[in-house]
Enzyme design. Structure first.
Site, mmCIF file in Angstrom:
data_model
loop_
_atom_site.group_PDB
_atom_site.id
_atom_site.type_symbol
_atom_site.label_atom_id
_atom_site.label_comp_id
_atom_site.label_asym_id
_atom_site.label_seq_id
_atom_site.Cartn_x
_atom_site.Cartn_y
_atom_site.Cartn_z
ATOM 1 N N THR A 126 6.775 -6.301 -1.069
ATOM 2 C CA THR A 126 7.953 -6.295 -1.943
ATOM 3 C C THR A 126 8.496 -4.905 -2.238
ATOM 4 O OG1 THR A 126 6.538 -6.293 -3.900
ATOM 5 C CG2 THR A 126 7.235 -8.449 -3.060
ATOM 6 N N TYR B 193 6.865 -0.563 -7.894
ATOM 7 C CA TYR B 193 8.010 -0.952 -7.075
ATOM 8 C C TYR B 193 9.173 -1.353 -7.981
ATOM 9 C CZ TYR B 193 4.667 -1.408 -3.163
ATOM 10 O OH TYR B 193 3.706 -1.183 -2.205
#
Length: 337
Positions: free
Chosen positions: A20, A61
């Site tokens: 991701t 992230y």
């Protein structure tokens, strides 16, 4: 897809998992530019429908955004098809400046675990990993033992199911093993980045540590979709355009020649160049799985074709002369996995 047990963990994983990093969105140091969250969610959901049973993410992230997207996925997918969730800690950020730093302090890691549980909206994380032993790479790593002790305690509390590490070398893996059971290592590994072949993969295979490789497609370069023109048109906030030597000369010409070889081999098998690149990584017996990224559902099938692809000796020999002479790296300026 067939599944294989991940090291000493009490669960098995498909040979391919979805990462991701790319879908985390803009506004952070290692972003890939603006992303469409609806498309990202659709890609993750479609991959799960096709048999992918694990998603790899990290707190850093998108500065928490990627974990929130995964949390949304878990609410959308029926319990019978719920994927395993792997996340990471040790990279933290200042909310005002959004500047990223590294911290293995026990109190910080304990807070990170709780924050990840909230963003993912789960009671237990299947695999929690130390993202980096030191950051930038090569810096002081004195906090490894204390950090692993925090993870061992969290496992006893039922907050995490298995413990993993990422970007550790053999000496650091030995130190980690002295503290607690290590189910897996997540290292960078691709046809352009082979440092782990010398010592790390043999050690993990001998020690029974599962290996899930990241950057298997070298941040999209080995997908077959990346051209000089597309690289030139990448947004300025995409780190690959300005900070990755593999996307710049003198490496780029050689890298694109490798992609064309992957394309030729793929055509014989009715597979994409990306599938060939992933199969090249999965050929290693030490590998349990490979992390790939997809930002739209239509990208997923071209990646999953790697699961059943076995490259023969002639095909490996065709690829070999096009591999870079050095072992390569994907962290020219401490780029996070």
């Amino acid at each position: 897809m067939q599944q294989q047990r991940l090291g000493s963990a009490d669960f098995a994983i498909s040979p391919i998992g979805l990462g991701t990093w790319a879908i985390a969105g803009p506004g952070w140091e290692f972003g890939w530019g603006a992303q469409d969250d609806a498309q990202s969610l659709a890609a993750l959901e479609y991959a799960v429908e096709r048999g992918v049973n694990w998603i790899d993410t990290a707190a850093v992230y998108g500065l928490g955004h990627a974990e929130e997207i995964v949390g949304q996925l878990l609410r959308r997918v029926p319990a019978s098809r719920r994927p395993l969730v792997f996340t990471k800690g040790s990279l933290v950020w200042d909310h005002a400046s959004r500047k990223i730093s590294h911290c293995l302090a026990p109190d910080s890691l304990a807070r990170e675990i709780d924050a990840s549980l909230r963003r993912l909206q789960v009671e237990c994380i299947d695999l929690y990993q130390i993202h980096w032993p030191a950051f930038p790479p090569g810096g002081p790593d004195e906090g490894i033992e204390a950090a692993l002790s925090v993870l061992a305690k969290a496992r006893q509390q039922g907050k995490i199911r298995a413990i993993g590490v990422s970007n550790f070398d053999v000496a650091q893996l030995r130190r980690a093993q002295a503290v607690t059971e290590i189910a897996s290592l997540q290292p960078p590994y691709s046809a352009l980045m082979r440092e782990v072949e010398a010592d790390i993969l043999p050690f993990c295979e001998q020690a029974g540590i599962g290996v899930i490789a990241y950057s298997t497609l070298q941040s999209g370069l080995l997908t077959g979709a990346m051209t000089r023109e597309r690289i030139a048109s990448l947004p300025n906030d995409d780190w690959r355009k300005t900070r990755s030597p593999d996307f710049q000369e003198p490496r780029l010409t050689k890298n694109l020649a490798l992609v064309e070889a992957l394309r030729r081999i793929g055509q014989r098998h009715e597979r994409t160049p990306a599938a060939v690149a992933i199969a090249w990584v999965l050929r290693q017996p030490a590998l349990t799985g490979a992390i790939v990224g997809a930002r739209r559902p239509e990208q997923v099938d071209g990646l999953l074709g790697a699961a059943a692809l076995r490259l023969n000796a002639d095909e490996l020999a065709e690829i070999a002369p096009l591999l870079p002479e050095g072992m390569g790296t994907n962290v020219p300026e401490a780029v996070a996995s």
